[in-house]
Design an enzyme around this catalytic site. Structure first.
Site, PDB file in Angstrom:
ATOM      1  CE1 TYR A 135      -3.016  -2.932   0.848  1.00 23.26           C
ATOM      2  CE2 TYR A 135      -4.389  -1.571   1.305  1.00 23.26           C
ATOM      3  CZ  TYR A 135      -4.406  -3.072   0.723  1.00 23.26           C
ATOM      4  OH  TYR A 135      -4.964  -3.863   1.101  1.00 23.26           O
ATOM      5  CE  LYS A 186       2.186 -18.418  -1.037  1.00 17.92           C
ATOM      6  NZ  LYS A 186       1.252 -20.018  -0.841  1.00 17.92           N
ATOM      7  CG  ASP A 219      -1.285 -20.332   1.016  1.00 15.05           C
ATOM      8  OD1 ASP A 219      -0.631 -20.068   2.354  1.00 15.05           O
ATOM      9  OD2 ASP A 219      -1.220 -21.931   0.029  1.00 15.05           O
ATOM     10  CG  ASP A 243      -7.567  -4.699   2.794  1.00 11.08           C
ATOM     11  OD1 ASP A 243      -8.735  -4.671   3.588  1.00 11.08           O
ATOM     12  OD2 ASP A 243      -7.912  -4.424   2.236  1.00 11.08           O
ATOM     13  CG  ASP A 247     -12.706  -7.446   5.043  1.00  5.36           C
ATOM     14  OD1 ASP A 247     -12.638  -5.725   5.721  1.00  5.36           O
ATOM     15  OD2 ASP A 247     -13.024  -6.956   3.521  1.00  5.36           O
TER      16      ASP A 247
END
Ligand code: ATP
Length: 349
Positions: A135, A186, A219, A243, A247
């Site tokens: 970001y 990751k 994942d 982010d 959610d």
């Protein structure tokens, strides 16, 4: 004594912030706290009217004269790309260096979760890095608009940036009696940033010998949040993964209408906002669920040091769900405003 700026913003924002306001007033009065609440006119209407998003002087005043701000939502179909939202929200996050995006996801009532088996409950706090990662806006595009176009977006990870969010997660765990901090990354593919996060995580974690730590690939974590969410207590992760995962966390604990968040830099100005957006499809109809905004009011009271008043507001949220005083998205028949009135009356008792 505290000063809070109220920014309704766009869509359902002003409706849910009005409820947060009456709840804040009632909770403060009930606990002998003096809180000054001022409304700020920032959002699409002002931008379309005056061509101004937020001035430098306003930004300085907002972050300098107040303890915190409560923001409803920013986002309006009349503004292409929601340029005003980016300017106001990202401008405040970056100028005040609000490096922690704090997102608690707690299942208040089992029926609220779309998951079948939620025993023994879900109570996860996400610490999302809020100023770096993908970001940061570092990248560019070349031969734009042609078949030879190249676009890059770089993930920025600094030792300082990673260290402070990881430390904040461990400190929160220690302060609130949580026994485990989980790093999500990751690192098997994104080896450079993954290596940095894992080294810092281990180094900071050594200072918290009573707190277990583990690391998950993003994942696997997405699957696990559905399969066995009760396993997680505090999750620390990068801007993008945070982010997405928070959610998911919000959804398994009751959905967008319930999820609050805080943009924090400990010891300084903070910005609280519901995880949901401006929901223009339901704006002005009196059916927006105000509980996420009320959850933000609770976080703001805790930020002012009024833990008891914050706990009273949290109790009120649970009571409204248990007693069915909710908006239609949670199966009730109440309006946004009547949920607020019910809560204010309960807090006054
Ligand atoms: P953003 O990009 O700003 O997050 P969005 O349009 O992707 O916005 P939201 O504005 O959060 O997402 O809304 C998605 C849908 O969820 C809305 O269309 C609305 O129907 C529902 N929704 C969101 N917030 C609420 C709420 N507080 N109460 C009831 N329904 C809500």
């Amino acid at each position: 004594m505290g000063r809070i700026a109220l920014i309704g913003g766009d869509g359902i924002g002003p409706e849910v912030i009005r409820v947060a306001e009456v709840v804040l007033e009632a909770a403060a009065a009930g606990h002998g706290i003096r809180v000054t609440l001022d409304h700020w006119d920032l959002g699409a209407d002002r931008y379309l009217r005056d061509g101004v998003t937020i001035t430098d002087e306003e930004r300085d005043r907002l972050t300098g004269d107040y303890d915190a701000a409560l923001l409803g939502a920013l986002g309006d179909p009349r503004v292409p790309d929601n340029a005003h939202a980016r300017d106001i929200l990202l401008g405040l996050r970056f100028s005040a260096d609000l490096y922690i995006n704090f997102r608690p996801c707690r299942l208040l009532v089992p029926d609220l979760s779309p998951l079948r088996n939620t025993d023994p409950g879900i109570d996860i706090v996400f610490f999302r890095e809020n100023t770096e990662g993908l970001y940061a806006g570092v990248g560019g595009s070349f031969k734009t608009g042609t078949r030879d176009e190249i676009a890059t977006e770089q993930s920025i990870n600094t030792w300082r940036g990673v260290e402070r969010i990881v430390r904040a997660a461990f400190e929160h765990a220690a302060r609130t009696g949580r026994g485990r901090v989980t790093l999500v990354d990751k690192a098997n593919v994104l080896r450079h940033e993954g290596g940095l996060w894992r080294r810092v995580f281990a180094e900071v974690g050594v200072g918290f010998p009573d707190i277990a730590r583990d690391a998950m690939y993003v994942d696997a974590m997405a699957m696990d949040l559905v399969r066995r969410p009760h396993r997680y207590e505090v999750v620390v992760t990068s801007n993008l993964f945070g982010d997405i995962l928070s959610d998911l966390g919000a959804q398994v604990t009751g959905g967008l209408g319930l999820a609050p968040s805080g943009n924090l830099n400990p010891g300084s100005w903070a910005l609280f906002e519901p995880v949901h957006g401006s929901a223009p499809d339901i704006a002005g109809r009196g059916i927006a669920n105000p509980l996420a905004a009320v959850g933000c009011a609770s976080l703001a009271l805790a930020h002012l040091g009024s833990e008891e008043a914050a706990a009273a507001v949290d109790e009120c949220i649970v009571a409204s769900i248990r007693e069915g005083v909710t908006t239609p998205d949670l199966g009730g028949h109440a309006t946004t405003r009547t949920v607020g009135e019910w809560m204010a009356a309960r807090l006054a008792d």
